[in-house]
Scaffold this active site. Structure first.
Site, mmCIF file in Angstrom:
data_model
loop_
_atom_site.group_PDB
_atom_site.id
_atom_site.type_symbol
_atom_site.label_atom_id
_atom_site.label_comp_id
_atom_site.label_asym_id
_atom_site.label_seq_id
_atom_site.Cartn_x
_atom_site.Cartn_y
_atom_site.Cartn_z
ATOM 1 N N TYR A 159 0.899 -1.107 0.097
ATOM 2 C CA TYR A 159 0.110 0.130 -0.143
ATOM 3 C C TYR A 159 0.776 1.322 -0.044
ATOM 4 O O TYR A 159 0.565 2.298 0.864
ATOM 5 C CB TYR A 159 -0.947 0.005 1.228
ATOM 6 C CG TYR A 159 -2.092 -0.807 1.163
ATOM 7 C CD1 TYR A 159 -2.420 -1.681 -0.012
ATOM 8 C CD2 TYR A 159 -3.083 -0.905 1.947
ATOM 9 C CE1 TYR A 159 -3.291 -2.713 0.037
ATOM 10 C CE2 TYR A 159 -4.185 -1.886 2.053
ATOM 11 C CZ TYR A 159 -4.285 -2.766 1.110
ATOM 12 O OH TYR A 159 -5.364 -3.653 0.843
ATOM 13 N N GLN B 5 -9.729 -12.271 4.300
ATOM 14 C CA GLN B 5 -10.241 -10.942 3.814
ATOM 15 C C GLN B 5 -10.746 -10.932 2.098
ATOM 16 O O GLN B 5 -9.769 -10.666 1.372
ATOM 17 C CB GLN B 5 -9.031 -9.733 4.056
ATOM 18 C CG GLN B 5 -9.407 -8.481 3.647
ATOM 19 C CD GLN B 5 -8.234 -7.228 3.890
ATOM 20 O OE1 GLN B 5 -8.096 -6.466 2.843
ATOM 21 N NE2 GLN B 5 -7.649 -7.368 4.853
ATOM 22 N N LYS C 221 -21.767 9.807 -5.048
ATOM 23 C CA LYS C 221 -21.106 11.022 -5.605
ATOM 24 C C LYS C 221 -20.618 11.006 -7.153
ATOM 25 O O LYS C 221 -20.213 12.191 -7.478
ATOM 26 C CB LYS C 221 -20.284 11.523 -4.504
ATOM 27 C CG LYS C 221 -18.952 10.603 -4.612
ATOM 28 C CD LYS C 221 -18.092 11.309 -3.353
ATOM 29 C CE LYS C 221 -16.827 10.451 -3.266
ATOM 30 N NZ LYS C 221 -15.986 10.803 -2.008
HETATM 31 N N1 LIG Z 1 -7.048 -7.463 0.314
HETATM 32 C C1 LIG Z 1 -7.360 -6.803 -0.612
HETATM 33 O O1 LIG Z 1 -7.120 -7.430 -1.804
HETATM 34 C C2 LIG Z 1 -7.818 -5.571 -0.512
HETATM 35 C C3 LIG Z 1 -8.341 -4.843 -1.845
HETATM 36 C C4 LIG Z 1 -8.930 -3.579 -1.742
HETATM 37 C C5 LIG Z 1 -9.324 -2.774 -0.539
HETATM 38 N N2 LIG Z 1 -8.834 -3.645 0.596
HETATM 39 C C6 LIG Z 1 -8.877 -3.118 2.003
HETATM 40 O O2 LIG Z 1 -10.229 -2.421 2.220
HETATM 41 C C7 LIG Z 1 -10.136 -1.271 2.440
HETATM 42 C C8 LIG Z 1 -11.347 -0.520 1.958
HETATM 43 O O3 LIG Z 1 -11.755 -0.647 0.318
HETATM 44 P P1 LIG Z 1 -10.989 0.636 -0.369
HETATM 45 O O4 LIG Z 1 -10.503 1.711 0.324
HETATM 46 O O5 LIG Z 1 -10.254 0.012 -1.518
HETATM 47 O O6 LIG Z 1 -12.434 1.110 -1.129
HETATM 48 P P2 LIG Z 1 -13.632 1.521 -0.173
HETATM 49 O O7 LIG Z 1 -13.915 1.363 1.156
HETATM 50 O O8 LIG Z 1 -14.883 0.586 -0.789
HETATM 51 O O9 LIG Z 1 -14.006 2.804 -0.694
HETATM 52 C C9 LIG Z 1 -13.421 3.860 -0.410
HETATM 53 C C10 LIG Z 1 -13.271 5.334 -0.916
HETATM 54 O O10 LIG Z 1 -14.667 5.648 -1.236
HETATM 55 C C11 LIG Z 1 -14.829 7.030 -0.921
HETATM 56 N N3 LIG Z 1 -15.331 7.383 0.282
HETATM 57 C C12 LIG Z 1 -15.347 6.563 1.678
HETATM 58 N N4 LIG Z 1 -16.389 7.069 2.507
HETATM 59 C C13 LIG Z 1 -16.970 7.947 1.853
HETATM 60 C C14 LIG Z 1 -18.096 8.742 2.371
HETATM 61 N N5 LIG Z 1 -18.574 8.704 3.485
HETATM 62 N N6 LIG Z 1 -18.725 9.403 1.585
HETATM 63 C C15 LIG Z 1 -18.207 9.807 0.306
HETATM 64 N N7 LIG Z 1 -17.327 9.091 -0.199
HETATM 65 C C16 LIG Z 1 -16.454 7.990 0.468
HETATM 66 C C17 LIG Z 1 -13.331 7.536 -0.712
HETATM 67 O O11 LIG Z 1 -12.802 8.029 -2.068
HETATM 68 P P3 LIG Z 1 -13.021 9.063 -2.726
HETATM 69 O O12 LIG Z 1 -13.391 10.199 -1.547
HETATM 70 O O13 LIG Z 1 -11.814 9.555 -3.576
HETATM 71 O O14 LIG Z 1 -14.288 8.768 -3.719
HETATM 72 C C18 LIG Z 1 -12.486 6.317 -0.197
HETATM 73 O O15 LIG Z 1 -11.344 6.556 -0.436
HETATM 74 C C19 LIG Z 1 -8.924 -0.576 1.710
HETATM 75 O O16 LIG Z 1 -8.547 0.563 2.088
HETATM 76 C C20 LIG Z 1 -7.960 -1.902 2.230
HETATM 77 O O17 LIG Z 1 -7.665 -1.875 3.635
HETATM 78 C C21 LIG Z 1 -8.133 -5.052 0.600
#
Ligand SMILES: NC(=O)c1ccc[n+]([C@@H]2O[C@H](COP(=O)([O-])OP(=O)(O)OC[C@H]3O[C@@H](n4cnc5c(N)ncnc54)[C@H](OP(=O)(O)O)[C@@H]3O)[C@@H](O)[C@H]2O)c1
Length: 302
Positions: free
Chosen positions: A56, A165, A204
């Site tokens: 990351y 996960q 959004k």
């Molecule tokens: N194991 C794996 O392969 C894998 C893969 C992916 C993720 N993950 C883990 O899972 C976590 C979560 O997934 P992710 O971060 O990829 O995606 P997510 O949680 O589905 O989306 C996060 C994004 O959505 C937007 N957001 C979040 N809360 C919001 C709100 N209240 N209102 C409006 N927009 C909002 C933000 O981006 P914007 O504001 O730019 O839109 C944020 O960066 C990761 O951080 C990581 O720790 C693991």
């Protein structure tokens, strides 16, 4: 913050986890000071499970700095990281954990996960190395990520583990068929990633949204053209259902993930304290079985 037990006999963890991929810069630039402020806010609000990874970018280093500057204690945080799936050899795992500990400025991580299946190295080698790290006190619990059932069975045979996960959200429900039932039956905790489908489930974005080149979404098929339009149509349908009940789409997306009986933690990515507040609020909404069934009907077959 509501808590839950990870796996059969694991620790108590908050049901909302701080997903630290966005603060590493994977979804567009986030200034380090803003990242630290957001993480501090999350910790103060009880979002004390933090998920990061070797892969990351600057995430582990930012978390290390944030933890050092935080007023709380290291023991109050459940720190999860991952070793990249492209090399789960013993040699690489041993190098990676030392780097993670250095970046995170800590002597142990609470959960070490294999980021994805590595077909080049035997799972026996990976799980034994993970086990040795628990014996050495550098890792408290072991988990895997993005594994299917046969891969989890193979890993479990070598060494039982506490968590999987997988990706799980209103638009990505493939794991409902076999993976989640297996975790439930085996007592494997589930940390659901990408609950907001990386922003598609926030209400959004629209078909004309253009993401900057340093944002992974600029290269993802689902964030452009017909695929984007299709996902946004589904998002609007469930958003209307949520709004009719006084909730936002973000709240529904998170509450729905948490309403699956196999799910332990919903890992939410956040770039700002306001986004963290939305995630915390979402955890207060507990969907009934009937409400979940209604939403599932709106989504159609998984
Ligand atoms: N194991 C794996 O392969 C894998 C893969 C992916 C993720 N993950 C883990 O899972 C976590 C979560 O997934 P992710 O971060 O990829 O995606 P997510 O949680 O589905 O989306 C996060 C994004 O959505 C937007 N957001 C979040 N809360 C919001 C709100 N209240 N209102 C409006 N927009 C909002 C933000 O981006 P914007 O504001 O730019 O839109 C944020 O960066 C990761 O951080 C990581 O720790 C693991």
């Amino acid at each position: 913050m509501r808590t839950s037990i990870l796996g059969k006999d694991g620790p108590s963890v908050p049901v909302i986890g701080f997903g630290a991929w966005p603060i590493g810069g994977g979804m567009g630039t986030v200034e380090t000071n803003d990242a630290i402020r957001t993480l501090h806010h999350a910790l103060d609000r009880g979002v004390t499970l933090v998920d990061t990874a070797e892969a990351y970018r600057s995430s582990e280093e930012t978390i290390g700095r944030a933890l050092q500057e935080w007023t709380g204690k290291r023991e109050q945080v459940f720190l999860a990281t991952k070793v990249r799936g492209s090399d789960l050899s013993r040699a690489h795992i041993m190098e990676a954990i030392e780097q993670s500990l250095r970046h995170l400025r800590t002597e142990y991580v609470d959960l070490l996960q294999a980021h994805s299946w590595d077909s080049r190295h035997p799972i026996e080698e990976t799980m034994r190395a993970f086990d040795d790290l628990t014996q050495a006190g550098k890792v408290r619990y072991v988990g895997v990520s993005n594994f299917d059932v046969s891969q989890m069975r193979a890993a479990w045979t070598v060494r039982p583990f506490h968590s999987l996960q997988p990706r799980y959200n209103l638009l990505d429900r493939q794991i409902e068929g076999q993976i989640l039932p297996y975790c439930l039956q085996q007592g494997i905790g589930v940390l659901a990633h990408s609950p907001l489908a990386k922003g598609l489930l926030t209400g959004k974005y629209n078909p004309d949204t253009v993401f900057p080149p340093d944002d992974e979404r600029s290269r993802m098929a689902r964030f452009s053209g017909e695929e984007l339009r299709r996902h946004l149509t589904t998002a609007v349908r469930v958003q209307q259902w949520a709004q009719a009940r006084g909730h936002t789409l973000v709240e529904l997306a998170i509450a729905w993930v948490l309403s699956h009986p196999a799910v332990t933690v919903c890992l939410c990515g956040a770039k700002t304290p306001q986004q963290v507040d939305d995630h915390v609020r979402a955890a207060e909404w507990r969907l009934t079985v009937e409400e979940r069934a209604e939403v599932d009907r709106l989504l159609g077959p998984a």
